[in-house]
Design an enzyme around this catalytic site. Structure first.
Site, short mmCIF file in Angstrom:
data_model
loop_
_atom_site.label_atom_id
_atom_site.label_comp_id
_atom_site.label_asym_id
_atom_site.label_seq_id
_atom_site.Cartn_x
_atom_site.Cartn_y
_atom_site.Cartn_z
N CYS A 69 -26.79 -19.10 33.55
CA CYS A 69 -26.01 -18.94 32.31
C CYS A 69 -24.50 -19.16 32.48
O CYS A 69 -23.87 -19.80 31.62
CB CYS A 69 -26.31 -17.60 31.65
SG CYS A 69 -26.54 -16.22 32.74
N ARG A 112 -31.63 -15.18 45.23
CA ARG A 112 -31.37 -13.74 45.14
C ARG A 112 -31.67 -13.08 46.49
O ARG A 112 -32.67 -13.41 47.14
CB ARG A 112 -32.19 -13.10 44.01
CG ARG A 112 -31.76 -13.67 42.66
CD ARG A 112 -32.48 -13.10 41.47
NE ARG A 112 -32.08 -13.81 40.26
CZ ARG A 112 -32.61 -13.63 39.06
NH1 ARG A 112 -33.57 -12.73 38.90
NH2 ARG A 112 -32.19 -14.32 38.02
N GLN A 137 -36.14 -21.68 37.55
CA GLN A 137 -36.62 -21.15 36.27
C GLN A 137 -36.61 -22.28 35.25
O GLN A 137 -35.81 -23.21 35.34
CB GLN A 137 -35.72 -20.02 35.76
CG GLN A 137 -35.85 -18.73 36.52
CD GLN A 137 -35.00 -17.62 35.91
OE1 GLN A 137 -33.97 -17.87 35.31
NE2 GLN A 137 -35.43 -16.39 36.08
N ASP A 149 -35.19 -22.47 32.68
CA ASP A 149 -34.10 -21.69 32.09
C ASP A 149 -33.39 -22.50 31.00
O ASP A 149 -33.25 -23.72 31.12
CB ASP A 149 -33.11 -21.38 33.22
CG ASP A 149 -32.22 -20.20 32.91
OD1 ASP A 149 -32.45 -19.55 31.89
OD2 ASP A 149 -31.30 -19.94 33.69
N HIS A 155 -30.32 -22.21 27.50
CA HIS A 155 -29.37 -21.44 26.70
C HIS A 155 -29.02 -22.20 25.43
O HIS A 155 -28.79 -23.41 25.47
CB HIS A 155 -28.10 -21.14 27.51
CG HIS A 155 -28.39 -20.31 28.72
ND1 HIS A 155 -28.72 -20.88 29.93
CD2 HIS A 155 -28.46 -18.97 28.89
CE1 HIS A 155 -28.96 -19.92 30.81
NE2 HIS A 155 -28.82 -18.76 30.21
N LYS A 197 -33.53 -7.95 24.71
CA LYS A 197 -34.37 -9.11 24.95
C LYS A 197 -35.79 -8.88 24.43
O LYS A 197 -36.24 -7.76 24.25
CB LYS A 197 -34.41 -9.44 26.44
CG LYS A 197 -34.94 -8.31 27.34
CD LYS A 197 -34.98 -8.75 28.79
CE LYS A 197 -35.55 -7.67 29.68
NZ LYS A 197 -35.85 -8.13 31.02
N HIS A 203 -30.29 -16.65 25.62
CA HIS A 203 -30.86 -16.99 26.92
C HIS A 203 -32.38 -16.99 26.78
O HIS A 203 -32.93 -16.09 26.15
CB HIS A 203 -30.49 -15.95 27.98
CG HIS A 203 -29.03 -15.63 28.08
ND1 HIS A 203 -28.29 -15.85 29.22
CD2 HIS A 203 -28.16 -15.08 27.18
CE1 HIS A 203 -27.04 -15.46 29.03
NE2 HIS A 203 -26.94 -14.98 27.79
#
Length: 598
Positions: free
Chosen positions: A290, A319, A337, A339, A341, A424, A470
């Site tokens: 993000c 991570r 991911q 992922d 946005h 979320k 997100h």
């Protein structure tokens, strides 16, 4: 969790500890919490090592104690008096918890320890066993008579999760209200062990881990890479349908980026630092996308006419998970991911969420998984865990819950489960064994755009701050791959199968034709492999069955001199006769539609 069953499980944990103490008087006890489906207790047995063969002996004694009507006696006492009690009992781990409680006001190094500072603490006595515990418990052991339980596993566990501390023996148990529930659970557990993706991943040659590469850093074989790529490509296709454009962002970023986003302040312990030989700037491997996407947005001036602007990204994330917490593909240090946005106006939030829910639903139908929606809210008692103030959280949570209610979407609430920057909506999927996994997520963020000073010009020419959404459709492709290996027990649907067709030669005279046929399949984008080994047809079929190949073609004289194929379908011993052209077209159509089979 049912509160009554939780209390019974907690009481059984104390009975188990009392039985252990009777059998091993030198035992010292750590913590013994209730967990999903049962409980465990961490125990220091000094020089004694337990084996699985010892568990039935402990369980038998537990059942005898339950019949004795042993009371769970509660006593409220000061911390000082409690310290004296556990000193006399020589229970060092309980003393450490009490000292933390006295000096720091909490024992919450591990959230399951669950004690916070109060004037008095409660102590429960169960037979010879005395425990520092908030309760509640059943009145006496006879009330546990109907509970079906089993001590099912031993493990090692560092005291308070710190590898610098002593390794304790952890005894796991499962417990249910009825024998039928316990039996069903144990059957599912046995099936889950057979389906363990780490075991099947090795057997099917899908991925490896190397000590030279490092823990939590998977390497995908050619077959495993096919599955991972198919998962990614499907998510890419779904995102394109609702207007997302793919970007690619770097794996390392300056610390300053994460300081602005707030991740540095709240998430630094989970980030991996990277050093440059030539500059003094601090860099980190990115744990999420993000912050980078805000910079793509900020690279140009934006008008209200441009919004919504949507980016998706499959770049690797990192991570710093503890080695002991890494689990195959489902808990990694390096992963990606699906992922994305969306930067939009407030009046576009509803449409964005509904379009995302649509493709999430489509993906779950394709993967054949049931699901439910969970609304994650912040914990107002611990605002320091989050960015932004109570006012902005109240606004964002009301907006998201209103959207769910207006669209008649069933959901459950989970306080404390919000993201760092906003509430979320998580999709919790259920696999073929009834286990739940959080996969998709859609998160409403009214905080990050302001931190990065993102703006767009409205109809009046005034600068406004966009909303940021997100979202991930399936989350991590690597994690989903691990889940799907177990969901399908390694028997992937046709479109995901690394090898879709195995061609088996009856003898040496048929090998040339087999390879010619394989070339024809390859030209039609069908993943095919030829088994030309000098073995019996039966052995070759058994190998293909073990490899869980969807379709096997046995090629002998008859097939060479015919336009028909002898097709054996996975899971069946029957052989079907199908025209070659029809078989090819059926496979292409099934793959295109991502069906489980023809």
């Amino acid at each position: 969790m049912d509160k009554d069953l939780e209390m019974k499980r907690h009481s059984l944990a104390h009975i188990m500890a009392a039985a252990v103490l009777k059998l091993y008087p030198q035992a010292k006890f750590g913590i013994g919490p209730v967990i999903e489906n049962g409980f465990y207790y961490d125990i220091d047995l000094k020089d004694t090592t337990l084996s699985p063969e010892d568990l039935p002996k402990i369980q038998k004694l537990m059942k005898e104690m339950i019949k004795e009507k042993i009371f769970f006696e509660k006593k409220e006492t000061s911390i000082e008096e409690a310290i004296n009690i556990f000193k006399k009992k020589k229970q060092d781990y309980k003393l450490e918890l009490l000292k933390d409680l006295k000096e720091k006001g909490t024992t919450a190094v591990n959230e399951l320890e669950g004690l916070d500072s109060i004037d008095n603490v409660s102590i429960y006595t169960t037979g010879m066993f005395v425990d520092l515990c908030r309760g509640p418990h059943v009145g006496d052991s006879k009330k546990l008579k109907s509970v079906a339980f089993k001590l099912n596993k031993l493990a090692g566990a560092y005291w308070r999760g710190d590898e610098n501390n002593k390794m304790l023996t952890r005894i796991y148990a499962v417990a249910f209200e009825t024998k039928e529930e316990l039996k069903k659970y144990l059957e599912n557990l046995a099936e889950a062990e057979k389906r363990d993706h780490r075991k099947l991943g090795k057997e099917l040659d899908l991925f490896i881990f190397s000590d030279l590469v490092g823990p939590g850093l998977p390497i995908y074989t050619p077959k495993g890479a096919i599955i991972r790529n198919e998962i990614v490509e499907y998510s890419r296709e779904l995102q394109k349908k609702v207007g997302y454009k793919e970007v690619y962002t770097p794996n390392i970023n300056k610390a300053e980026l994460f300081k602005v986003s707030g991740h540095y302040q709240k998430y630094q312990d989970d980030m991996i630092e990277v050093k440059s030989h030539y500059t003094d700037e601090a860099y980190y491997l990115k744990p999420m996308n993000c912050p980078q996407h805000t910079q793509v947005y900020a690279s140009q001036k934006r008008s209200y006419r441009d919004l919504p602007i949507r980016y998706n990204d499959f770049a690797n994330l990192y991570r710093d998970e503890k080695p002991g917490e890494l689990i195959g593909l489902t808990r990694l240090r390096c992963f990606s991911q699906d992922d994305g946005h969306s930067f939009c106006r407030e009046n576009q939030i509803k449409d964005e969420f509904l379009s995302l829910l649509g493709i999430v639903k489509e993906s779950m139908e394709t993967y054949k998984m049931e699901y439910r929606i969970r609304l994650g809210l912040w914990d107002p008692k611990n605002p320091e865990k989050y960015l932004g103030d109570a006012k902005i959280w109240e606004k964002s949570q009301k907006m998201l819950e209103k959207l769910l209610i207006e669209n008649k979407i069933d959901y459950t609430k989970e306080e404390g489960d919000a993201a760092l920057y906003g509430p979320k909506m998580d999709l919790v999927a259920t696999d073929s064994l009834g286990r739940e996994f959080q996969l998709s997520t859609i998160q409403l963020d009214l905080i990050t755009p302001g931190r990065f000073k993102l703006t767009y010009t409205d109809e009046k020419g005034t600068d406004q701050t966009p909303v940021m959404i997100h979202r991930a459709i399936i989350g991590s492709p690597e994690r989903l791959m691990g889940i799907l290996i177990e969901h399908y027990a390694g028997a992937f649907p046709l479109w995901l199968s690394p090898i879709q067709v195995k061609i088996i030669s009856v003898g040496g005279d048929h090998i040339e034709y087999c390879y010619k046929l394989a070339d024809e399949f390859k030209n039609n984008d069908i993943r095919v492999e030829v088994d030309d080994a000098n073995e019996t047809v039966g052995n070759k079929i058994r190998k293909a069955v073990k490899e869980k190949i969807p379709y096997m073609l046995v090629i002998g004289d008859k097939e060479m001199n015919s336009n028909k194929l002898a097709v054996r379908v996975r899971g069946s011993e029957k052989v079907k006769s199908i025209k070659k052209e029809k078989f090819i077209e059926d496979i292409k159509e099934a793959v295109k539609e991502r069906r489980l089979e023809l």
